[in-house]
Design an enzyme around this catalytic site. Structure first.
Site, PDB file in Angstrom:
ATOM      1  N   SER A 135       0.983  -1.166   0.012  1.00 56.48           N
ATOM      2  CA  SER A 135       0.253   0.010  -0.123  1.00 56.48           C
ATOM      3  C   SER A 135       0.775   1.253  -0.101  1.00 56.48           C
ATOM      4  CB  SER A 135      -0.864  -0.153   1.339  1.00 56.48           C
ATOM      5  OG  SER A 135      -1.552   1.266   1.660  1.00 56.48           O
ATOM      6  N   ASP A 188      -7.368   3.434  -2.920  1.00 50.82           N
ATOM      7  CA  ASP A 188      -8.096   3.446  -1.426  1.00 50.82           C
ATOM      8  C   ASP A 188      -8.068   4.951  -1.046  1.00 50.82           C
ATOM      9  OD1 ASP A 188      -8.911   3.315   0.842  1.00 50.82           O
ATOM     10  OD2 ASP A 188      -7.294   2.053   1.820  1.00 50.82           O
ATOM     11  N   ASP A 238     -14.005  -1.030   3.365  1.00 50.39           N
ATOM     12  CA  ASP A 238     -13.075  -1.073   4.531  1.00 50.39           C
ATOM     13  C   ASP A 238     -13.683  -0.552   5.879  1.00 50.39           C
ATOM     14  OD1 ASP A 238     -10.962  -0.705   6.600  1.00 50.39           O
ATOM     15  OD2 ASP A 238      -9.714  -0.054   5.039  1.00 50.39           O
TER      16      ASP A 238
HETATM   17  O1  OSB Z   1      -7.058   2.073   4.647  1.00 43.52           O
HETATM   18  O2  OSB Z   1      -6.077   0.485   4.466  1.00 43.52           O
HETATM   19  C1  OSB Z   1      -6.219   1.495   4.965  1.00 43.52           C
HETATM   20  C2  OSB Z   1      -2.916   2.213   7.129  1.00 43.52           C
HETATM   21  C3  OSB Z   1      -3.461   2.718   8.263  1.00 43.52           C
HETATM   22  C4  OSB Z   1      -4.992   3.029   8.073  1.00 43.52           C
HETATM   23  C5  OSB Z   1      -5.699   2.488   7.117  1.00 43.52           C
HETATM   24  C6  OSB Z   1      -5.195   2.050   5.879  1.00 43.52           C
HETATM   25  C7  OSB Z   1      -3.734   1.580   6.068  1.00 43.52           C
HETATM   26  C8  OSB Z   1      -3.121   0.881   4.790  1.00 43.52           C
HETATM   27  C9  OSB Z   1      -1.895   0.072   5.137  1.00 43.52           C
HETATM   28  O3  OSB Z   1      -3.635   1.083   3.671  1.00 43.52           O
HETATM   29  C10 OSB Z   1      -1.870  -1.046   4.732  1.00 43.52           C
HETATM   30  C11 OSB Z   1      -0.523  -1.947   5.415  1.00 43.52           C
HETATM   31  O4  OSB Z   1      -0.632  -2.209   6.756  1.00 43.52           O
HETATM   32  O5  OSB Z   1       0.101  -2.336   4.718  1.00 43.52           O
HETATM   33 MG    MG Z   2      -8.538   1.112   3.635  1.00 41.09          MG
END
Ligand code: OSB
Ligand code: MG
Length: 370
Positions: A135, A188, A238
């Site tokens: 991500s 996202d 999510d």
């Molecule tokens: O929305 O998926 C999310 C990290 C912190 C808060 C929300 C999100 C995220 C990530 C990180 O996308 C994904 C990971 O831990 O590699």
């Molecule tokens: Mg997310």
């Protein structure tokens, strides 16, 4: 089996590279590690709430309060050690899923260690390696983002997730697609848009993405259904999915075609399993979301993602993508074909390094029966 002591530690770990979402930029992460002790064994859990209430209303401070005043006392007053029993007792308290999940996970780890088997075995996992992706946060410029994506692809990652927000979306997706025409790609928004942005979001259809995650705020199941009617790209929820009931409602309303399961967001493994099973019955694939966990939380996620309906690549990357020195040995590493093996030792199957936890600890407290 009787829980003899529970310890909470508040930690701060700096990231190897800042992480920026539609909420803002963060240089590191505060989180809570839960330890549950019994008969010479220790179960570990991670509370994924962060210092500020952006992704969710929970924070490290609210989680600490709820754990110490309400959740830990359940364990000692009712002599509870089974994670399912804890889940049912904790359910009468509304909300605070991340606090609940951290303690429930420590009990799961303890139970598996007691049985001498990996958690994935207890959960009924059906695979020994997990397809993963990385991500990528918002960067200062598109060339900077493209450089970073290139590095991850060279390391072996097969799926890329872009964080988007108004003003960092169509142009970014277009350039990423131009440079990486075949990479599995998704985006996202962490709820940064509203239905007024529908026409702009529909432009994302041209980039052949696996999914668009959480374009609208958490409580907007209806608006998501209105967008999903008009967009070809599958929507994934999510933040909106906090229980089996919200998952069922979202699917009944056709608000999404994919669900991201985060054990912290939904309040533990018992609830995660219910969502997983519901989606499986409905033919809806799930994947495991991440909260930039330390190796403790990430090892838990690998076991959870071994369940059969985790059919899309999960937000689980190698230790070194997040932290210079992870809390565990051995560190989590990317294996062949963009997959990470599920740890095979008892419980979470990785060794937390207590001296590293100590070094990162800001506050700690031990709880014992009266
Ligand atoms: O929305 O998926 C999310 C990290 C912190 C808060 C929300 C999100 C995220 C990530 C990180 O996308 C994904 C990971 O831990 O590699
Ligand atoms: Mg997310």
């Amino acid at each position: 089996m009787k829980i003899e002591r529970i310890e909470l530690s508040l930690l701060y770990l700096p990231y190897v590279h800042y992480f920026e979402t539609s909420f803002g930029r963060e240089e590191g992460r505060s989180f809570i590690i839960v330890r549950a002790f019994s008969e010479g064994l220790c179960g570990y859990g991670e509370v994924v709430a962060s210092a500020t209430p952006l992704y969710s209303y929970e924070t490290t401070s609210t989680a600490w309060l709820i754990l110490s005043e309400f959740l830990i006392p359940i364990i000692f007053k009712k002599n509870i050690y089974r994670p399912e029993d804890f889940y049912w007792e904790a359910r009468r308290f509304r909300g605070h899923p991340m606090a609940k999940a951290g303690l429930e996970l420590a009990l799961w780890d303890l139970q598996a260690k007691k049985a001498g088997v990996p958690l994935s075995r207890i959960y009924g996992g059906t695979r020994d390696e997990i397809a993963v992706g990385v991500s990528l946060g918002i960067e200062d410029s598109i060339p900077e983002l493209l450089r970073r994506i290139e590095l991850f692809i060279v390391e072996g990652y097969k799926r890329i997730k872009l964080k988007i927000k108004p003003g960092w979306d169509i142009e970014v997706a277009k350039e990423v697609r131009r440079q990486f025409p075949d990479i599995a790609l998704q985006a996202d928004a962490n709820g940064a848009y509203s239905l007024k942005d529908k026409e702009a979001l529909k432009m994302l259809d041209q980039f052949n993405m696996l999914m668009l995650e959480q374009p609208f705020p958490p409580y907007d199941l209806w608006d998501h259904s209105q967008l999903q009617r008009e967009i070809r790209t599958p929507l994934c929820l999510d933040e909106s999915i906090i229980s089996e009931d919200t998952a069922r409602q979202a699917l009944e309303m056709k608000s999404c075609r994919i669900i991201n399961i985060k054990v912290g967001r939904v309040g533990g493994m018992v609830e995660s399993r219910k969502i997983h099973d519901h989606c499986r019955r409905e033919g809806i694939p799930v994947w495991c979301g991440g909260m930039l966990e330390s190796g403790i939380g990430r090892a838990h996620n690998l076991h959870i993602a071994s369940l059969p309906n985790f059919k899309l690549p999960s937000d689980l990357s190698a230790s070194k993508r997040y932290y210079k020195e992870d809390l565990i040995e051995p560190p989590i590493e990317l294996g062949e074909e963009g997959k990470i093996p599920v740890p095979t030792g008892p419980g979470i199957g990785v060794m937390p390094r207590e001296e590293r936890i100590k070094r990162a600890t800001i506050r700690e407290e031990a709880f014992t029966p009266e």
